[in-house]
Design a protein around this motif. Sequence first.
Motif, PDB file in Angstrom:
ATOM      1  N   UNK A  52      -4.054   7.699  19.200  1.00 15.96           N
ATOM      2  CA  UNK A  52      -4.296   6.620  18.246  1.00 15.96           C
ATOM      3  C   UNK A  52      -3.604   5.353  18.749  1.00 15.96           C
ATOM      4  N   UNK A  53      -4.309   4.254  18.591  1.00 17.88           N
ATOM      5  CA  UNK A  53      -3.736   2.975  19.026  1.00 17.88           C
ATOM      6  C   UNK A  53      -2.573   2.607  18.131  1.00 17.88           C
ATOM      7  N   UNK A  64      -4.964  13.673  13.379  1.00 19.79           N
ATOM      8  CA  UNK A  64      -4.690  13.779  14.813  1.00 19.79           C
ATOM      9  C   UNK A  64      -4.475  15.230  15.231  1.00 19.79           C
ATOM     10  N   UNK A  65      -3.746  15.964  14.406  1.00 14.22           N
ATOM     11  CA  UNK A  65      -3.470  17.368  14.722  1.00 14.22           C
ATOM     12  C   UNK A  65      -4.754  18.190  14.710  1.00 14.22           C
ATOM     13  N   UNK A  66      -5.591  17.986  13.692  1.00 13.93           N
ATOM     14  CA  UNK A  66      -6.826  18.772  13.579  1.00 13.93           C
ATOM     15  C   UNK A  66      -7.807  18.447  14.688  1.00 13.93           C
ATOM     16  N   UNK A 118       0.327  14.881   1.456  1.00 14.52           N
ATOM     17  CA  UNK A 118      -0.337  14.974   2.764  1.00 14.52           C
ATOM     18  C   UNK A 118      -1.657  14.213   2.796  1.00 14.52           C
ATOM     19  N   UNK A 119      -2.298  14.084   1.627  1.00  9.75           N
ATOM     20  CA  UNK A 119      -3.623  13.452   1.577  1.00  9.75           C
ATOM     21  C   UNK A 119      -3.533  11.979   1.208  1.00  9.75           C
ATOM     22  N   UNK A 120      -2.686  11.634   0.244  1.00  9.90           N
ATOM     23  CA  UNK A 120      -2.657  10.260  -0.275  1.00  9.90           C
ATOM     24  C   UNK A 120      -1.847   9.327   0.616  1.00  9.90           C
ATOM     25  N   UNK A 121      -0.704   9.782   1.123  1.00 14.99           N
ATOM     26  CA  UNK A 121       0.148   8.912   1.946  1.00 14.99           C
ATOM     27  C   UNK A 121      -0.464   8.799   3.344  1.00 14.99           C
ATOM     28  N   UNK A 122      -0.841   7.592   3.716  1.00 23.72           N
ATOM     29  CA  UNK A 122      -1.658   7.379   4.910  1.00 23.72           C
ATOM     30  C   UNK A 122      -1.026   7.880   6.208  1.00 23.72           C
ATOM     31  N   UNK A 123       0.261   7.585   6.491  1.00 27.10           N
ATOM     32  CA  UNK A 123       0.827   8.087   7.756  1.00 27.10           C
ATOM     33  C   UNK A 123       0.748   9.607   7.887  1.00 27.10           C
ATOM     34  N   UNK A 124       0.930  10.321   6.774  1.00 27.92           N
ATOM     35  CA  UNK A 124       0.830  11.781   6.813  1.00 27.92           C
ATOM     36  C   UNK A 124      -0.624  12.203   7.014  1.00 27.92           C
ATOM     37  N   UNK A 181       0.825  -1.209   0.000  1.00 20.70           N
ATOM     38  CA  UNK A 181       0.000   0.000   0.000  1.00 20.70           C
ATOM     39  C   UNK A 181       0.857   1.257   0.000  1.00 20.70           C
ATOM     40  N   UNK A 182       1.918   1.249   0.806  1.00 22.91           N
ATOM     41  CA  UNK A 182       2.793   2.414   0.878  1.00 22.91           C
ATOM     42  C   UNK A 182       3.437   2.714  -0.472  1.00 22.91           C
TER      43      UNK A 182
END
Length: 569
Positions: free
Chosen positions: A549-550, A541-543, A529-535, A469-470
């Motif tokens: 998060x587990x 989380x910031x918003x 920022x939108x497509x890459x899941x960790x980002x 996926x990455x």
Amino acid sequence: MWPEILRFTQQTLGIVAFFTNFLLIWLIVMKSPKALHTYKHIMVFTSVFEIFYAWIDMFVAPELITKRTYWIAETDTTKTWIPLSIVYPLLLAWGGSFGIALASFIVHFMFRYFTIIGNKFLVSEKNFMVYIWLGIPVVAGFFFALLTHIFLQQNEIMDTLICTDIENLQNIPKNEMVYYGFSLYSTLPNQEIQEINWKHINGISFIGTCITFSFFTMTIFAVKGYSAIRKFQETHTNSSSLSKSLQTQLFYSLLIQTAIPIILIHFPSTVILIRSFMGTTEKFYGHIFTISVSLFPVIDPLPSMIIIQPYRKAIRMFWGAAYGIAVACFGIHFIFRYFMVIGIRKWVSGYLMVSIWFSIPVISGSIYAFTIHLFLNFDENLERLVRSNINFLQPLPISEMQYYGFSLYKISENSEIPEINLRNLYAVLILAGVVSFSLFTMIYFAVKVHKAIRSLTQSAENLSSIAQTLQKQLFYSLVVQTIIPMILIHFPTTVIVLASFFGKGTQFFGDFITMSISLFPLIDPLPSMIIIKPYREAIKDFLFFWRPRRAVEPDTTKFSNVISRAVMN
């Protein structure tokens, strides 16, 4: 970890220093006002010295190692491929470069002062004085290096310290390293009775005296130069405002340029020396000093380019080079991703290769900028067009404008038949060729990356779903990021060029591309920022006020071949 970080920093900053100093040399040679006369030679000399300094940083890789009561400036065969017989004089030159920098700025202040008060003999380019001015920094640097060699050269005590007290050098044979250094004591740290190392203290005292004298001389002529400028502006009522402004700009630019080595070299070295006398020096101080020294040739040309108006105006032309940099950047992304996926480690690992990858967009942007300067720069034809067709620019004097442009035909006052402007046409063909090559390369490697990712996900049984996926997210993010400048920059510029060939260009096209180009740096980071899941998850989380998060435990039985290949040496 620190040796790798320092090596990468030195190589990367060295490349940037080459670019900034060569750019400044070009500005000095091509864009300096005639009033500078001999001062141009001194400015060019300073930039050449900084290029040499950056070259030593890149290829010799000196490192300052600090610990308790001693410090060592060292390099070895693991950091450089140059023979050690050549490296040691270069290492001394690296140490003596602060003397060259100090003497160079003293010469600058003295020369500016004698220019303002009108001493033609000392500032004339028609006699031998220019060689004396240029020789002073060289003599000062040689004197610094000679003092370093006489008083701080390697000895048995320092050899023992290296073998017993410096972990990262213990496995390097003595004949594979060169260094000079300072130790407060001439005995080893574990001995009960410590003897003062008077030879090293005398050497530091001599060097410190030279530095103090240099600062004293520099301060005197800086104050005298400032007073002379104020007097010049008050008494020379016949001098133009541009001439007065230029003198002020040169002075303040020089003042900031002088402050940079003081902050990046003199202040840290003074702190390290004082802490060495107190026996409280830490390794971290040496790392900071090595990095700050590498920053000096990168930052020092900037005040001249920003403060001196003719140079600042010329740099604005490099706005047109941004597209060349962007196209090359995305081309590198696709090539780099392809080599990572197929596992060719030598092209994606090592800090030297990363530095080379970084340099390619700079080279591409430079080709764009110099093509614009050579073929699309200000000329009489463009001036006539501006004066006759652009109403809101007509009242402005040429001295207050900086522009480049394209015109299909030459405007002639005596001929009714238009003549093709071959000079501008050559520029369009060169730029179109560079763009076409970049786009072809980008598309070619984009297709190869896509195929390589599909092949890898189908054949690699030990490739985890997260890794698959990455890889897809990285690829699609890069595709979207590449499409953005195509839509916002490439397509509008192509339309404008074609419209110009057909005589259909309108002001609306120019207004539109000015806005679309401004949108590019705003929108382009969003796909990652939108497509890459960790980002994406981090932004969520910031918003939502750092919503906990587990943690996801990785599957240790499945290691990604792709990720393991990407690990840097």
